[in-house]
Design a protein around this motif. Structure first.
Motif, short mmCIF file in Angstrom:
data_model
loop_
_atom_site.label_atom_id
_atom_site.label_comp_id
_atom_site.label_asym_id
_atom_site.label_seq_id
_atom_site.Cartn_x
_atom_site.Cartn_y
_atom_site.Cartn_z
N PRO A 171 0.79 -1.23 0.00
CA PRO A 171 0.00 0.00 0.00
C PRO A 171 0.82 1.28 0.00
CG PRO A 171 -0.05 -1.01 2.17
CD PRO A 171 0.63 -1.99 1.26
N THR A 172 2.09 1.21 0.38
CA THR A 172 2.83 2.46 0.55
C THR A 172 4.08 2.55 -0.31
OG1 THR A 172 4.04 1.48 2.37
CG2 THR A 172 2.08 2.77 2.94
N ILE A 173 4.30 1.55 -1.17
CA ILE A 173 5.56 1.55 -1.93
C ILE A 173 5.61 2.78 -2.84
CG2 ILE A 173 4.79 0.09 -3.85
CD1 ILE A 173 7.55 -1.33 -3.58
N GLY A 174 6.74 3.42 -2.85
CA GLY A 174 6.93 4.60 -3.72
C GLY A 174 6.45 5.90 -3.10
N LEU A 175 5.85 5.84 -1.91
CA LEU A 175 5.37 7.09 -1.28
C LEU A 175 6.46 7.66 -0.36
CD1 LEU A 175 1.74 6.08 -0.22
CD2 LEU A 175 2.48 7.20 -2.33
N ASP A 176 6.39 8.98 -0.15
CA ASP A 176 7.36 9.57 0.78
C ASP A 176 6.96 9.21 2.22
OD1 ASP A 176 5.68 11.62 2.05
OD2 ASP A 176 5.67 12.57 0.09
N PRO A 177 7.87 9.38 3.17
CA PRO A 177 7.59 8.91 4.53
C PRO A 177 6.33 9.50 5.15
CG PRO A 177 9.91 9.45 4.30
CD PRO A 177 9.25 9.87 3.03
N ILE A 178 6.03 10.76 4.84
CA ILE A 178 4.84 11.37 5.44
C ILE A 178 3.58 10.75 4.85
CG2 ILE A 178 3.54 13.54 5.66
CD1 ILE A 178 6.31 14.91 5.91
N ALA A 179 3.58 10.57 3.53
CA ALA A 179 2.41 9.95 2.89
C ALA A 179 2.26 8.51 3.36
CB ALA A 179 2.57 9.99 1.37
N ARG A 180 3.38 7.82 3.57
CA ARG A 180 3.32 6.44 4.04
C ARG A 180 2.65 6.37 5.41
NH1 ARG A 180 9.37 4.36 3.79
NH2 ARG A 180 8.49 2.83 5.19
N SER A 181 3.08 7.24 6.32
CA SER A 181 2.46 7.16 7.65
C SER A 181 1.01 7.61 7.58
CB SER A 181 3.26 7.93 8.71
OG SER A 181 3.40 9.25 8.31
N GLY A 182 0.67 8.51 6.65
CA GLY A 182 -0.73 8.93 6.48
C GLY A 182 -1.60 7.75 6.08
N VAL A 183 -1.13 6.95 5.13
CA VAL A 183 -1.90 5.78 4.68
C VAL A 183 -2.11 4.83 5.86
CG1 VAL A 183 -1.79 3.68 3.25
CG2 VAL A 183 -1.24 5.91 2.25
N TRP A 184 -1.02 4.56 6.60
CA TRP A 184 -1.11 3.62 7.73
C TRP A 184 -2.03 4.13 8.82
CZ3 TRP A 184 -0.48 -1.25 8.13
CH2 TRP A 184 0.40 -1.92 7.29
N GLU A 185 -1.97 5.43 9.09
CA GLU A 185 -2.83 5.96 10.16
C GLU A 185 -4.30 5.79 9.80
OE1 GLU A 185 -1.18 9.85 10.83
OE2 GLU A 185 0.62 8.89 11.67
N HIS A 186 -4.62 5.96 8.52
CA HIS A 186 -6.01 5.78 8.11
C HIS A 186 -6.43 4.30 8.19
CE1 HIS A 186 -5.52 9.90 6.47
NE2 HIS A 186 -6.74 9.98 6.92
N ILE A 187 -5.51 3.42 7.81
CA ILE A 187 -5.81 1.98 7.93
C ILE A 187 -6.09 1.65 9.41
CG2 ILE A 187 -4.84 -0.35 7.75
CD1 ILE A 187 -3.20 0.71 5.33
N ASP A 188 -5.22 2.16 10.25
CA ASP A 188 -5.33 1.91 11.69
C ASP A 188 -6.64 2.42 12.27
OD1 ASP A 188 -3.44 0.52 13.11
OD2 ASP A 188 -2.83 2.29 14.27
N THR A 189 -7.01 3.63 11.87
CA THR A 189 -8.25 4.24 12.39
C THR A 189 -9.46 3.41 11.98
OG1 THR A 189 -7.19 6.37 12.15
CG2 THR A 189 -9.56 6.41 12.45
N VAL A 190 -9.50 3.02 10.70
CA VAL A 190 -10.66 2.25 10.22
C VAL A 190 -10.69 0.89 10.90
CG1 VAL A 190 -11.77 1.21 8.21
CG2 VAL A 190 -10.69 3.44 8.00
N ARG A 191 -9.53 0.30 11.05
CA ARG A 191 -9.48 -1.01 11.71
C ARG A 191 -10.01 -0.90 13.14
NH1 ARG A 191 -5.45 -4.68 14.51
NH2 ARG A 191 -4.29 -2.78 14.86
N ALA A 192 -9.57 0.15 13.84
CA ALA A 192 -10.02 0.32 15.23
C ALA A 192 -11.52 0.55 15.29
CB ALA A 192 -9.27 1.49 15.87
N ALA A 193 -12.06 1.27 14.31
CA ALA A 193 -13.49 1.61 14.34
C ALA A 193 -14.36 0.41 13.94
CB ALA A 193 -13.77 2.78 13.42
N THR A 194 -13.85 -0.46 13.06
CA THR A 194 -14.71 -1.50 12.50
C THR A 194 -14.34 -2.91 12.97
OG1 THR A 194 -13.25 -1.81 10.60
CG2 THR A 194 -15.03 -0.18 10.36
#
Ligand SMILES: Nc1ncnc2c1ncn2[C@@H]1O[C@H](COP(=O)(O)OP(=O)(O)OP(=O)(O)O)[C@@H](O)[C@H]1O
Length: 287
Positions: A171-194
């Motif tokens: 999901p994060t290959i080729g993204l800069d470090p900030i974008a990478r952590s942004g993707v993961w934080e959203h995955i984490d939030t949705v996982r926690a909610a659902t």
């Protein structure tokens, strides 16, 4: 050597038993035993050609299961493909967003494909876009999005059907470090909610360490070691000390564990992590 194939309770989210898949003479997946528990974020790690994408495609039913068994929430992927498909959201490596559509239109398309009831559709699309932080950009064309936004849009597409299992291939290959952590934080939030289960492939050891509950180290078609990142690192530290390494040695990293597990097999032909980072299969994304 498979250290922890692990017993697979019948109610695990994903169970692969001796899964094998060959392209002609190439054994892409070669006796894969894997179980992903409900609600966890499971990382499938490995260098180029380890067989991660092929395994994922068997689990998503995009490839048949010629040998062995795959079950998703108890459904046999070979015999009950539609039941499996209804339970999962899949973000492939390849482009799945349409540059000529807005973010909202892209997600709406997926809502229609996945049969989200018409009267719920607009709300569910808005909810999926909000979950990945794209509400403000929803009505812009996707070709104005940054790489990280495109990846989050693809995540929204996969989330709109409210999957019980989200499968993400790099999901994060080729993204800069900030974008990478942004993707993961959203995955984490949705996982926690659902409470959904997440199965993710990655080359990035640091991400696996930080965001995955458990990881399976895959090499040459098979899981070679499996556990929480801390367990894997601790296990290698203990093995090294048993072989006489001084206690003052720095604690091993996940990459050290992988190199130990793959041993001399991690060579030029099977790929290395440096090669992996410079080969971006999905580099040519929305332009
Ligand atoms: N369509 C195909 N035809 C022939 N061989 C293939 C095909 N897809 C994959 N392979 C081969 O199968 C093996 C496993 O590939 P796979 O893409 O599953 O690995 P991967 O771990 O996902 O690697 P990457 O990180 O590069 O995506 C490799 O040797 C690859 O060359």
């Amino acid at each position: 050597m498979t250290r922890h194939a692990g017993a697979a309770p019948a109610d695990d989210a994903v169970v692969c038993t001796r899964l094998a898949y060959a392209f002609g003479g190439t054994k892409a997946v070669d006796g894969l035993d894997l179980s992903v528990r409900r609600g966890e974020v499971f990382g499938l790690l490995g260098p180029n050609g380890a067989g991660k994408t092929t395994a994922i495609r068997c689990i998503t039913t995009l490839l048949p299961v010629p040998s062995g068994m795959v079950r998703v929430f108890g459904h046999d992927a070979a015999r009950d493909r539609m039941a499996v498909r209804r339970l999962l959201g899949y973000v492939p490596q390849q482009l799945s967003a349409d540059a000529a559509l807005t973010g909202r239109e892209n997600v709406t398309l997926f809502a229609r494909v996945f049969d989200v009831p018409r009267r719920e559709r607009a709300a569910r699309v808005a909810q999926a876009l909000a979950a990945v932080g794209l509400s403000d950009a929803a009505d812009r064309l996707a070709n104005t999005y940054s790489g990280g936004m495109v990846r989050r849009l693809e995540l929204a597409q996969a989330l709109v059907s409210a999957p019980r299992l989200l499968i993400l291939d790099e999901p994060t290959i080729g993204l800069d470090p900030i974008a990478r952590s942004g993707v993961w934080e959203h995955i984490d939030t949705v996982r926690a909610a659902t409470g959904m289960t997440v199965l993710v492939t990655t080359h990035y050891m640091d991400e696996a360490d930080q965001y995955c509950d458990r990881v399976g180290l895959m090499h040459r078609g098979r899981i070679r070691d499996l556990g929480t990142p801390a367990e894997l690192c601790q296990g290698l530290g203990e093995r090294r000390r048993a072989q006489g390494a001084p206690a003052t040695d720095p604690p091993p990293t996940l990459e050290d564990v992988f190199r130990d597990v793959a041993g001399s097999g991690l060579d030029d032909s099977s790929g290395d992590f440096r090669d992996v980072r410079s080969t971006r299969r999905t580099a040519h994304r929305l332009g």
